[in-house]
Structure formats: structure tokens, C-alpha cells
Design an enzyme around this catalytic site. Structure first.
Site, PDB file in Angstrom:
ATOM      1  N   ASN A  11       0.885  -1.179   0.000  1.00 27.14           N
ATOM      2  CA  ASN A  11       0.000   0.000   0.000  1.00 27.14           C
ATOM      3  C   ASN A  11       0.915   1.219   0.000  1.00 27.14           C
ATOM      4  OD1 ASN A  11      -1.853   2.024   0.414  1.00 27.14           O
ATOM      5  ND2 ASN A  11      -2.768   1.126   2.251  1.00 27.14           N
ATOM      6  N   ARG A  75      -2.701  -2.241  -3.467  1.00 24.94           N
ATOM      7  CA  ARG A  75      -3.935  -1.486  -3.240  1.00 24.94           C
ATOM      8  C   ARG A  75      -3.901  -0.238  -4.118  1.00 24.94           C
ATOM      9  NH1 ARG A  75      -5.448   2.780   1.213  1.00 24.94           N
ATOM     10  NH2 ARG A  75      -7.705   2.891   0.919  1.00 24.94           N
ATOM     11  N   HIS A 164     -12.859   2.432   0.336  1.00 24.60           N
ATOM     12  CA  HIS A 164     -12.774   1.423   1.404  1.00 24.60           C
ATOM     13  C   HIS A 164     -13.561   0.161   1.027  1.00 24.60           C
ATOM     14  CE1 HIS A 164     -12.255   4.982   4.428  1.00 24.60           C
ATOM     15  NE2 HIS A 164     -11.071   4.584   3.976  1.00 24.60           N
ATOM     16  N   ARG A 225     -10.408  15.246   6.980  1.00 26.70           N
ATOM     17  CA  ARG A 225     -11.283  15.602   5.865  1.00 26.70           C
ATOM     18  C   ARG A 225     -12.641  16.059   6.376  1.00 26.70           C
ATOM     19  NH1 ARG A 225     -10.389  10.040   2.748  1.00 26.70           N
ATOM     20  NH2 ARG A 225      -8.266   9.804   3.530  1.00 26.70           N
ATOM     21  N   GLY A 316     -13.530   2.599  14.937  1.00 24.54           N
ATOM     22  CA  GLY A 316     -14.678   1.717  15.086  1.00 24.54           C
ATOM     23  C   GLY A 316     -14.410   0.506  15.942  1.00 24.54           C
ATOM     24  N   GLU A 368      -7.856  -5.711   5.417  1.00 31.53           N
ATOM     25  CA  GLU A 368      -7.771  -5.414   3.988  1.00 31.53           C
ATOM     26  C   GLU A 368      -6.615  -6.154   3.337  1.00 31.53           C
ATOM     27  OE1 GLU A 368      -9.093  -1.032   3.148  1.00 31.53           O
ATOM     28  OE2 GLU A 368      -8.187  -1.076   5.143  1.00 31.53           O
TER      29      GLU A 368
END
Length: 382
Positions: A11, A75, A164, A225, A316, A368
Site C-alpha cells: 500500500n 492497493r 474502502h 477531511r 470503530g 484489507e
């Protein structure tokens, strides 16, 4: 030593290169790491960064030749309208990803750098690009379409792409597996809450809406953001504050969100500031939660009925207060969080809703890297 075939997952960011060695069949993470500050100091470019990653692996007792690598997975954030399947990398694919740079100027160029240097360093292995937008490629037209002039949207490929996607797909599948239910029997909301944050509504395993749009800036309040804003703010700042488009984009991407409001992106620090009476930190948190609750409610309406809500990614998975406050007072909608379960230190997939909650609430760690590794194997074995 890797006991099974393994995939090197890369990544690549503008100033960092994350890597992981994963066994797709067992799901075992053999090794992972990150090389940072590319272009600043001894790591002069992405080629040097990849060599540094190989050096780190060797120093940990896992030299590259011992890992049983069968592929390299990359990715790639934006696949545009046409790239939505994991795809073997060749010169034609690189050219296509390069053409998409205007849609993801912060993400696709570094990914291309990573692909190029990895192909040079590991020319005998197949390289596979896995696109963050792929899972959302077939969003219903009503969800994917912006209400702007149709010809302009078509000419410039403007639509909701979503991001995502690898995480949303993986987590929704893991949630179904955890519950012992067929994926196609569940209506799900997945909340990927990290420094970047996104929500998705998934019906029978297929996404029907997602919060990120043409770019990863839309939707939830994030670490740096803004998420959703009135587009008139952009023209107002341009005309009245005489800010350039680049300055506005930089502000919305890097100096907004929780950092812009509260001066901090680490939620652990943010909570401490709130406890000390910091009003700016409190407002940042309140805005974050308010936006999150709006999307949860909206997606419950989109789905009609919701079987499971799942939290994943850094915030999360680890912030019990965010989970509690995002779902507080929703018993009338069939959602009830169990305080003891929510505050458990367990870090595996788990249920945090009360036994009587009509909608199950889960915490499911995302992976991921594993999802990308498995996608690579599917491509090379096809």
C-alpha cells in the site's frame, strides 16, 4: 518462515510504503511494517523504500526468498468506471491507472510508483492491482448519480465511486459468518471508522449506497477531511476569501474534520481534552457523532430494515464511546447497545448489542491485507 504460499501486499502512499506478507489460505499475517518519510533523509524514493522493506524483513529473520511468495498485491484507491476487478498488472493497466490520476491525485500516483518499483524489484512474480472502488461499481443508479448536468457528468466521469470497498466487502462477509447467516439474507450497515471514514448500506451482499463519492472527501467527518459540506462554501471562499482551488482542496483534505475543529486526530487524545473541559475538542466530537448518526438513520431508511450494524477500522474497533454515542437513544429503532459488551477489552469479532436488540450490533476487525491477498490468489489461479 512461511509454511504456505504467501502474498506480499503493498500500500504505497506519497511519503510512506506499508507492506504485509500474508498467507491467503490460513489468513496468517507472516510479517508487516511501514517505511515512512520517503524523500526525506536516507529513504530517497519509493525504490529505496521497497528495498528498506526487504531489509526489515531480512532483519526480522524472514528474508524475501524464504517467504514462499506467489504474487504481489497492490492497493489502488481509484479504478474509475472501468477497473473494478482485481487485475494482473501490465503496461496497459498502468496506463489506465495513470489516466485516472485526476480523479484521485493524492492516491493513484503514489500507488503507481509502488507498482513500478515493485515490478522492477520482483519481475518474476505476478503483480495484481486491487481497487478500493471495486465493491461499489454496481451501485444502483439512484445512489451513484449526482444531480448535476447530465452531459457534464458523462464527459468527466462524475459519479459516486465509493472507497474502502475492500474493507466493506470483507467486514460484511465476516459479519454474516459470525452470525451464522447467509450473506444474501442480511441487510447490513458497515461503519469503517479510521482516519478516513465511510459508511455503506449493503442488501443481500450487494452495496446499495455508500458515503464517499467521486473522491474520498465526501460523507462522514474524518480525521482531517471535512466530509459533506455545502458546495457553495467552495465558491464563497474562492470569491470572497480569494483562496485558490488548490488551497481549498488542501484545507478540506488535510486541515478539516476532527483536526480542523479540535486540533487533534487521535481520539484517545481528543477524549482526554474533552475530560479537561476543552470546548473545541467537545465540539469536534459532537459534530463527528452527529454526522455518523445521520448516516446510520439514512441507511436504515434506504434498507427498509436493518439486521446488523458493524463497526470496524481503528476508531470503530477501539473506541467504545464512539460506538455508544453513535447508537444512543435508538431503542425505538430496534437498536440497543449492551454497555458491558461494548466496553469489553476483547479485540476479536464480537457482539455488543443487548440480547433483546432487534438489530444486532457487531465489532468486526477489518483485514484489507488478507482480502487483497485472497483476491490476488483468485486472479493467478483463475
Amino acid at each position: 518462515m512461511a509454511s504456505q504460499p504467501a502474498v506480499l501486499v503493498i500500500n504505497s502512499g506519497s511519503s510512506s510504503l506499508k507492506y504485509a506478507v500474508v498467507e491467503p489460505r490460513s489468513g496468517k499475517m507472516v510479517a508487516d511494517g511501514i517505511v515512512e518519510r520517503i524523500g526525506d533523509g536516507p529513504v530517497g524514493d519509493h525504490g529505496a523504500a521497497l528495498q528498506e522493506a526487504f531489509k526489515q524483513l531480512a532483519e526480522s529473520g524472514q528474508p524475501l526468498e524464504s517467504l514462499g511468495l506467489v504474487a504481489v498485491g497492490h492497493r489502488v484507491v481509484h479504478g474509475g468506471p472501468d477497473l473494478y476487478e482485481p487485475t494482473l498488472v501490465d503496461d496497459a493497466l498502468i496506463a489506465k491507472v495513470e489516466e485516472l490520476a485526476p480523479l484521485a491525485p493524492l492516491h493513484n500516483p503514489p500507488a503507481l510508483l509502488g507498482i513500478r518499483v515493485a515490478r522492477e524489484a520482483l519481475p518474476d512474480l505476478p503483480h495484481v492491482a486491487v481497487f478500493d472502488t471495486a465493491f461499489f461499481h454496481d451501485l444502483p443508479a439512484a445512489a451513484a448519480t449526482y444531480a448535476i448536468e447530465r452531459d457534464v457528468a458523462a464527459q468527466w466521469q462524475i459519479r459516486r465511486y465509493g472507497f474502502h470497498g475492500t474493507s466493506h466487502q470483507y467486514v460484511s462477509e465476516q459479519a454474516a459468518e459470525y452470525l451464522g447467516e447467509p450473506l444474501d439474507s442480511l441487510n447490513q450497515i458497515v461503519l469503517h471508522l479510521g482516519n478516513g471514514a465511510s459508511a455503506s448500506a449493503i442488501a443481500a451482499g450487494k452495496p446499495v449506497d455508500t458515503s464517499m463519492g467521486l473522491t474520498p472527501m465526501e460523507g462522514l467527518v474524518m480525521g482531517t477531511r471535512s466530509g459533506d459540506i455545502d458546495p457553495g462554501i467552495i465558491t464563497y471562499l474562492s470569491r470572497t476569501a480569494h483562496m485558490s482551488v488548490d488551497d481549498i482542496e488542501n484545507m478540506l483534505n488535510k486541515n478539516s474534520g476532527v483536526r480542523g475543529l479540535g486540533g487533534e486526530i487521535d481520539f484517545r487524545v481528543l477524549h482526554k481534552r474533552i475530560e479537561s473541559g476543552d470546548a473545541a475538542a467537545q465540539l469536534a466530537y459532537d459534530v463527528y457523532i452527529h454526522r455518523l448518526r445521520k448516516y446510520i438513520g439514512a441507511y436504515m431508511a434506504v434498507l427498509g430494515s436493518t439486521d446488523v450494524i458493524t463497526f470496524t477500522a481503528g476508531v470503530g474497533e477501539n473506541d467504545a464511546a464512539v460506538r455508544r454515542d453513535a447508537l444512543a437513544g435508538l431503542t425505538g429503532l430496534g437498536i440497543e447497545v449492551d454497555q458491558r459488551r461494548n466496553e469489553s477489552s476483547d479485540r476479536s469479532a464480537r457482539r455488543i448489542s443487548a440480547d433483546g436488540s432487534r438489530t444486532v450490533v457487531l465489532v468486526v476487525p477489518t483485514d484489507e491485507e488478507l482480502a487483497i491477498a485472497r483476491a490476488c490468489v483468485d486472479v493467478i489461479e483463475d
